[in-house]
Design a protein around this motif. Structure first.
Motif, mmCIF file in Angstrom:
data_model
loop_
_atom_site.group_PDB
_atom_site.id
_atom_site.type_symbol
_atom_site.label_atom_id
_atom_site.label_comp_id
_atom_site.label_asym_id
_atom_site.label_seq_id
_atom_site.Cartn_x
_atom_site.Cartn_y
_atom_site.Cartn_z
ATOM 1 N N UNK A 205 67.057 60.803 27.926
ATOM 2 C CA UNK A 205 65.935 61.635 27.476
ATOM 3 C C UNK A 205 64.657 61.246 28.220
ATOM 4 N N UNK A 206 64.418 59.951 28.359
ATOM 5 C CA UNK A 206 63.229 59.467 29.070
ATOM 6 C C UNK A 206 63.336 59.794 30.553
ATOM 7 N N UNK A 207 64.495 59.607 31.138
ATOM 8 C CA UNK A 207 64.688 59.893 32.566
ATOM 9 C C UNK A 207 64.542 61.373 32.886
ATOM 10 N N UNK A 208 64.838 62.241 31.910
ATOM 11 C CA UNK A 208 64.637 63.674 32.119
ATOM 12 C C UNK A 208 63.156 63.997 32.299
ATOM 13 N N UNK A 209 62.295 63.168 31.714
ATOM 14 C CA UNK A 209 60.845 63.361 31.799
ATOM 15 C C UNK A 209 60.262 62.631 32.998
ATOM 16 N N UNK A 210 60.688 61.408 33.192
ATOM 17 C CA UNK A 210 60.072 60.504 34.154
ATOM 18 C C UNK A 210 61.072 60.117 35.229
ATOM 19 N N UNK A 211 60.748 60.401 36.471
ATOM 20 C CA UNK A 211 61.657 60.063 37.564
ATOM 21 C C UNK A 211 61.666 58.578 37.885
ATOM 22 N N UNK A 212 62.818 57.991 37.995
ATOM 23 C CA UNK A 212 63.027 56.592 38.368
ATOM 24 C C UNK A 212 62.202 55.580 37.579
ATOM 25 N N UNK A 213 62.304 55.597 36.241
ATOM 26 C CA UNK A 213 61.533 54.624 35.478
ATOM 27 C C UNK A 213 62.160 53.235 35.509
ATOM 28 N N UNK A 214 61.348 52.244 35.256
ATOM 29 C CA UNK A 214 61.808 50.879 35.062
ATOM 30 C C UNK A 214 61.842 50.651 33.558
ATOM 31 N N UNK A 215 63.022 50.340 33.017
ATOM 32 C CA UNK A 215 63.180 50.184 31.570
ATOM 33 C C UNK A 215 63.075 48.723 31.151
ATOM 34 N N UNK A 216 62.450 48.507 29.989
ATOM 35 C CA UNK A 216 62.445 47.220 29.305
ATOM 36 C C UNK A 216 62.596 47.536 27.824
ATOM 37 N N UNK B 69 59.557 65.516 37.558
ATOM 38 C CA UNK B 69 60.515 66.068 36.583
ATOM 39 C C UNK B 69 59.771 66.761 35.449
ATOM 40 N N UNK B 70 58.753 66.101 34.911
ATOM 41 C CA UNK B 70 57.957 66.656 33.814
ATOM 42 C C UNK B 70 57.308 67.970 34.243
ATOM 43 N N UNK B 71 56.722 67.975 35.412
ATOM 44 C CA UNK B 71 56.073 69.177 35.950
ATOM 45 C C UNK B 71 57.078 70.330 36.079
ATOM 46 N N UNK B 72 58.262 70.026 36.614
ATOM 47 C CA UNK B 72 59.290 71.060 36.781
ATOM 48 C C UNK B 72 59.780 71.595 35.434
ATOM 49 N N UNK B 73 59.903 70.716 34.434
ATOM 50 C CA UNK B 73 60.329 71.175 33.111
ATOM 51 C C UNK B 73 59.290 72.105 32.491
ATOM 52 N N UNK B 74 58.010 71.775 32.665
ATOM 53 C CA UNK B 74 56.952 72.654 32.155
ATOM 54 C C UNK B 74 57.041 74.032 32.807
ATOM 55 N N UNK C 43 64.820 67.090 22.179
ATOM 56 C CA UNK C 43 64.592 68.182 23.118
ATOM 57 C C UNK C 43 64.563 67.627 24.552
ATOM 58 N N UNK C 44 63.944 66.457 24.729
ATOM 59 C CA UNK C 44 63.907 65.820 26.048
ATOM 60 C C UNK C 44 65.313 65.482 26.526
ATOM 61 N N UNK C 45 66.170 65.033 25.616
ATOM 62 C CA UNK C 45 67.561 64.734 25.979
ATOM 63 C C UNK C 45 68.265 65.992 26.494
ATOM 64 N N UNK C 46 67.923 67.142 25.917
ATOM 65 C CA UNK C 46 68.534 68.415 26.334
ATOM 66 C C UNK C 46 67.915 68.959 27.622
#
Length: 135
Positions: free
Chosen positions: A24-35, A57-62, A92-95
């Motif tokens: 879900x987070x990756x759908x919004x943000x490209x190449x994130x670093x997770x902690x 990714x966020x821009x394209x989804x909008x 919704x982000x996951x979808x």
């Protein structure tokens, strides 16, 4: 080009699959670093990225969801000085879509909190959700 730093936080409840929340987070943000860090229930997942391209990714989804004008209003209202802070519905982000949310009550599994730091916040909002033409 201005510096853009993006921070995302969301709770991962004991009933949730961590990989699905990461998706879900990756759908919004490209190449994130997770902690992650412990939370009251489950844990808190954090993701960070830098650069305007991280928000592509966020821009394209909008654009694909055809909500640029509504998003533009929300993002302008969410801007305080050098920060843009808003919440998104996790399911919704996951979808692979965008639905803005309130901090509490609207998203049953809890929202995704997004904070964007940039000295050029107005220009970034204009890039993320450019105004659509009215005919």
């Amino acid at each position: 080009m201005e510096t853009v730093i993006v921070h995302i936080e969301t709770d991962v409840n004991p009933t949730e699959d961590e990989e699905k929340v990461k998706k879900a987070v990756s759908n919004i943000l490209g190449n994130p670093t997770f902690t992650s860090e412990p939370a009251l229930q489950g844990f808190r997942l954090k993701a960070d990225a830098q650069g305007r391209e991280a928000l592509t990714n966020f821009r394209n989804l909008l654009r694909n969801d055809r909500i640029r004008d509504a998003a533009r209003k929300i993002l302008y209202r969410a801007t305080r000085d050098d920060k843009i802070s808003f919440y998104l519905n996790k399911q919704v982000a996951y979808a692979g879509h965008i639905s803005f949310s309130e901090e509490y009550g609207e998203s049953p599994l809890g929202p995704i909190h997004v904070v964007i730091e940039t000295a050029a916040s107005k220009q970034l909002v204009d890039w993320l959700a450019e105004k659509t033409e009215r005919k």
